[in-house]
Design a protein around this motif. Structure first.
Motif, PDB file in Angstrom:
ATOM      1  N   UNK A  35       0.827  -1.209   0.000  1.00 45.56           N
ATOM      2  CA  UNK A  35       0.000   0.000   0.000  1.00 45.56           C
ATOM      3  C   UNK A  35       0.860   1.257   0.000  1.00 45.56           C
ATOM      4  N   UNK A  36       1.937   1.243   0.748  1.00 45.82           N
ATOM      5  CA  UNK A  36       2.804   2.421   0.816  1.00 45.82           C
ATOM      6  C   UNK A  36       3.433   2.720  -0.542  1.00 45.82           C
ATOM      7  N   UNK A  37       3.816   1.683  -1.272  1.00 43.47           N
ATOM      8  CA  UNK A  37       4.403   1.893  -2.608  1.00 43.47           C
ATOM      9  C   UNK A  37       3.357   2.459  -3.563  1.00 43.47           C
ATOM     10  N   UNK A  38       2.152   1.899  -3.540  1.00 38.73           N
ATOM     11  CA  UNK A  38       1.101   2.384  -4.437  1.00 38.73           C
ATOM     12  C   UNK A  38       0.712   3.815  -4.090  1.00 38.73           C
ATOM     13  N   UNK A  39       0.592   4.118  -2.796  1.00 34.90           N
ATOM     14  CA  UNK A  39       0.164   5.454  -2.376  1.00 34.90           C
ATOM     15  C   UNK A  39       1.219   6.512  -2.667  1.00 34.90           C
TER      16      UNK A  39
END
Length: 295
Positions: A11-15
């Motif tokens: 999620x952190x990479x996508x966000x």
């Protein structure tokens, strides 16, 4: 069972759009974030991220991101509603179009959000493109002009947002003294929200046969600024009825095509299985929209 730390890394990479920024968010090294995502990809046997700039989720990654966001919301809601964390707010990511945010959404939700202690994480885009934010798992629910539900989602009709082609009286006298004519529209400055906005171009092509690029345009990517620019006489453009209110009746604006409004049907997209608060939020959005939009 999905590993929570690996899901958090994904999620952190996508966000954030990159492994480096994700590492900053998670207080890890970029290598550690990459290892967690790669390990999840190996466990599931499929690529989850397209390692581009910015990083994007694959089709499988988008489905997983949707699941992870819903799981996080359910966990956050449980914690927020537990006795010792009763004062903790719940944050909900919604995808909405600019005109919705500028007109009916906040007045219709304000009391509910205060009462339920919900924080909004608003993602803005054109109503034809908010659907993509939902499909990518970036938002948990949202307003769109698409009627087809995503897999696992349900759609409820909100109503019609009616737009009219408006100009200031002085602008209309200067550029359209004989009414909305093809040759006049070729040289009159047109207000356009952004490069995704096709309300104006679709109208001019349909009614006057003018293709995009055959007339001068202002680009004004903010709803209030767009409407103010029309009022100030910088150009003419589509404004929703909820925004211009009584300006036409009071002579502050002129309707250049009174018999040809542009109607945009809006829909609310949400998951069939929702957290209790998101379910109540959905009901409030639908009620607020149906109270103000054309049915």
């Amino acid at each position: 069972m999905l590993d929570a730390r690996k899901g958090e890394a994904l999620l952190a990479v996508i966000d954030s759009g990159s492994f480096e920024q994700a590492a900053v968010r998670l207080h890890l090294t970029a290598s550690a974030v990459s290892q967690r995502v790669s390990a999840m990809e190996s466990e599931l046997g499929m690529p989850l991220i397209i390692r581009s700039k910015p990083c994007r989720a694959t089709a499988a990654g988008q489905r997983l991101v949707q699941y992870l966001r819903r799981a996080r919301l359910l966990e956050d809601e449980f914690i927020a509603d537990s006795g010792e964390n009763a004062a903790r707010p719940l944050s909900v990511a919604l995808a909405v179009n600019n005109d919705t945010l500028a007109t009916w959404l906040l007045p219709g939700l304000a009391d509910f959000l205060i009462r339920e202690y919900i924080l909004l994480d608003i993602m803005l885009d054109d109503q034809d493109h908010t659907y993509t934010l939902l499909a990518q798992g970036l938002a948990l629910a949202g307003v769109s002009s698409h009627a087809e539900p995503l897999r696992g989602c349900e759609v409820q009709t909100l109503g019609v947002m009616r737009y009219r082609l408006l100009a200031s009286p002085a602008f209309a006298r200067t550029w359209f003294p004989d009414g909305l004519q093809r040759e006049a529209a070729r040289v009159a400055p047109l207000m356009v929200f952004d490069r995704k906005d096709t309300l104006q171009s679709d109208f001019l092509l349909r009614e006057l046969g003018l293709p995009p690029g055959s007339y001068p345009c202002h680009y004004m990517p903010a709803s209030d600024a767009f409407a103010n620019a029309v009022r100030l006489g910088l150009g003419y453009g589509m404004i929703p009825e909820q925004q211009y209110a009584n300006d036409v009746e009071e002579g502050k604006l002129v309707d250049l095509a009174p018999d040809k409004p542009t109607d945009v049907m809006l829909y609310w997209h949400s998951w069939r299985v929702q957290s209790p608060k998101l379910e109540r939020l959905s009901a409030q959005v639908v009620a607020a929209a149906r109270a103000v939009l054309l049915q």
